[in-house]
Design an enzyme around this catalytic site. Sequence first.
Site, short mmCIF file in Angstrom:
data_model
loop_
_atom_site.label_atom_id
_atom_site.label_comp_id
_atom_site.label_asym_id
_atom_site.label_seq_id
_atom_site.Cartn_x
_atom_site.Cartn_y
_atom_site.Cartn_z
N ASP A 260 0.88 -1.17 0.00
CA ASP A 260 0.00 0.00 0.00
C ASP A 260 0.92 1.22 0.00
O ASP A 260 2.12 1.13 0.32
CB ASP A 260 -0.96 0.00 1.19
CG ASP A 260 -2.16 0.92 0.93
OD1 ASP A 260 -2.09 1.74 -0.01
OD2 ASP A 260 -3.17 0.82 1.65
C1 BGC Z 1 -5.01 3.30 -0.16
C2 BGC Z 1 -5.10 2.25 -1.24
C3 BGC Z 1 -5.04 2.91 -2.58
C4 BGC Z 1 -3.75 3.70 -2.68
C5 BGC Z 1 -3.56 4.37 -4.03
C6 BGC Z 1 -3.84 4.24 -0.35
O1 BGC Z 1 -3.96 5.32 0.50
O2 BGC Z 1 -4.95 2.69 1.10
O3 BGC Z 1 -6.27 1.51 -1.08
O4 BGC Z 1 -5.16 1.97 -3.60
O5 BGC Z 1 -3.77 4.71 -1.67
O6 BGC Z 1 -4.37 5.45 -4.18
#
Ligand code: BGC
Length: 730
Positions: A260
């Site tokens: 993540d």
């Molecule tokens: C989130 C993810 C997301 C990623 C990209 C993160 O803050 O937890 O779920 O895919 O950002 O935007």
Amino acid sequence: MQSKEVKEARFYSMTDGDIGIMNEKGIEDASFSGLPSDTRPPEERAADIVSQMTFSEQISFCSGYENLGIKKIERLGLPSVWCSDASAGVRCFGKATAFPSPIAMAASWNRNLIKACSWAIGEEARAKGISILLGPGVNIYRVPTCGRNFEYMGEDPYLASELVVPYIEGVQEKGVIATIKHFACNNSDYDRKRMNSIVDERTLREIYLPAFKAAVQKAKTGALMTAYNPVNGDYSSENKYLLCDILRKEWGFDGFVMSDWWSTYSAEGIISAGLDLEMPLDKWINEKEVNLALKKGTIKKEQIAIMVKNILTVLFRFGIYDRSPIDTSFKEYSPEHSQIAFETACDGATLLKNEKILPLDRTKIKKIAVLGPLAQNTPVGGGGSSFVSTPSEKFDILSGIKELSLATNKKIETVFVESKEGIISPDAIETVKTADVVILCVGYTGVEESEFYEKPWNLPYNQDKLIIEAGKINPNSVVVLTSGTGCETESWLPSTKGLLHCYYLGQAVGHAVASLLFGEKNPSGKLPFTMAKKWEDFRSVQNYVPKEDVDKTNNSQMDGPEMVLEIAKKEWLDVEYKEKLLVGYRQFDTEKITPQFSFGFGLSYTSFELSNPELSLETINAGEELTASVTVSNTGEFLGAEVVQLYIKDQKSSLPRPEKELKGFSKISLSPGESKKVSITLNKEAFGFYNDQLKSWSIEEGLFTIFFGTSSREISFKKDLSIKGNLQYL
Ligand code: BGC
């Protein structure tokens, strides 16, 4: 490195509209038209490329690019590859269809409609040049105030497993790689990088992992994203047990694993655990850190080549390098996609209370008073990275009601009544009093309910008081609730005659709500979570963040704009999942707590009856399957759909099991007077529990009860099944 401006743009674009950072630039390498035809298997092509790459190129390939991309390897003719969020529609690359949030999709209990949504999302991704969708998410609804519950598929591992499969299949059938997330136990957004989820093995296997397993084994997801939170003392991105032992070895995952955003803590940690792609940038997988780890002997050079090969194999498998990233035969949004979004919204919205007030009869009504902060500018989704900030259409609830009320009766007057902090302005009281019906549009927006923090349990801005006050002036009111979860209802429920839970219904919200209120559509959604009378009724919150903290808006201390922040182990907040298997209805049914509304519950404008419950066999050997069937009849006056739900109970087992567990369901649409037989297969997975002593699933000889019902609390029939012999399986 990513500039401060880019980081902030990304953060603010989550709630504030159309900033999506890629919009201005468009897709880089859009002119790429595909490598020359090559019929070798993807693994072979990937291995060939890896062998041609320098070590520096290999290192560089294993980290993200410009926040949402995978790097190009110009020398070998490979273009950059783009990802985008996510589960409710494609965000960040211009206008897109904003579909209902995944919790609303889950409330539809409709596998076919979910697949229709994900086909459409896949097509929009292809039209925009997006090759990897950063969704869906399947973290279990453990506490009712998690700011991200709306992005997931509810409290039940079976429901989430069943619905995530068509979702992923739909996206991937369109040639787009799906990313199952957030692996694992990311069940809270309160200080999410700090919250160390302590979960025992059996609970992990029975509650928190099944939907991921289904995504990997049944739907063959191409990618997986780790979580922000540590699990049992290891960062998710460095969790060898989860990533190597379970995901790769046990489940046979052959896709690639990404982190993540900003949740990596050391080069050797992530490389040794089996992470392949560090997102969004090369904080650790860079030449300096990798060479340092090599020097220390904590990693081997070949591990980098494996990571590259894992990513490339999936990209080749999906044909990403064999075509142009933008496929103009697909549409970025379209009336057909809007229609799917609308049908899904109508199918998901859940009618929880109806004291003979709905559907509204347009031949009799003269005046409708519409109140509440969400009547105008109704939110299409919760906040954070899933927010589709530029929906292809937007129509709020007030406009929907106005339009549809006039469709059959030009004389209906719809009046919007201003209120502030729960108080109706004195000069509007007469309007409320004289209205035939009062529609209260209340709930949360992406500001209170979002990634990054917990949402308050009580309706914000005194909206509870507004419902009570309006009810005193005019008892003929209906509450239209926008919320990705349950919330406090106990204080205001008696003040209203109707309650329609709308989750976040996406861009179709206005039309869908109006169609449901006026009976052009018949509600058929069923709660994918338990709604409690009190927050404290959930065992899960008894060992959690204090309620005062939950109720503060923007309550996380260590995330949000600080998301790049590293959280040292000493700052971790250990949250032990002491309730174990007793999540949602498993707890309420086992402990005999009366919920406000039970899991699986939802009303219709028609009535249904179940009859003739049958099991194809009354005795089976452990491991064999059988069919449970029941006849469903529409005994009312409207076309409508019912969800038959099968729960099982192991009457005696060596380890304690919950009172009831969902193991089968089927949604069926029937005309008035029509009856149909519904058959559901119960296979070995329906009867097993995870035995942590034996490290395997177990079916134990004895009697089981099969419950045939229409919610976890509305059980029409019970039948006994006898299982002979014991079985262990993985
Ligand atoms: C989130 C993810 C997301 C990623 C990209 C993160 O803050 O937890 O779920 O895919 O950002 O935007």
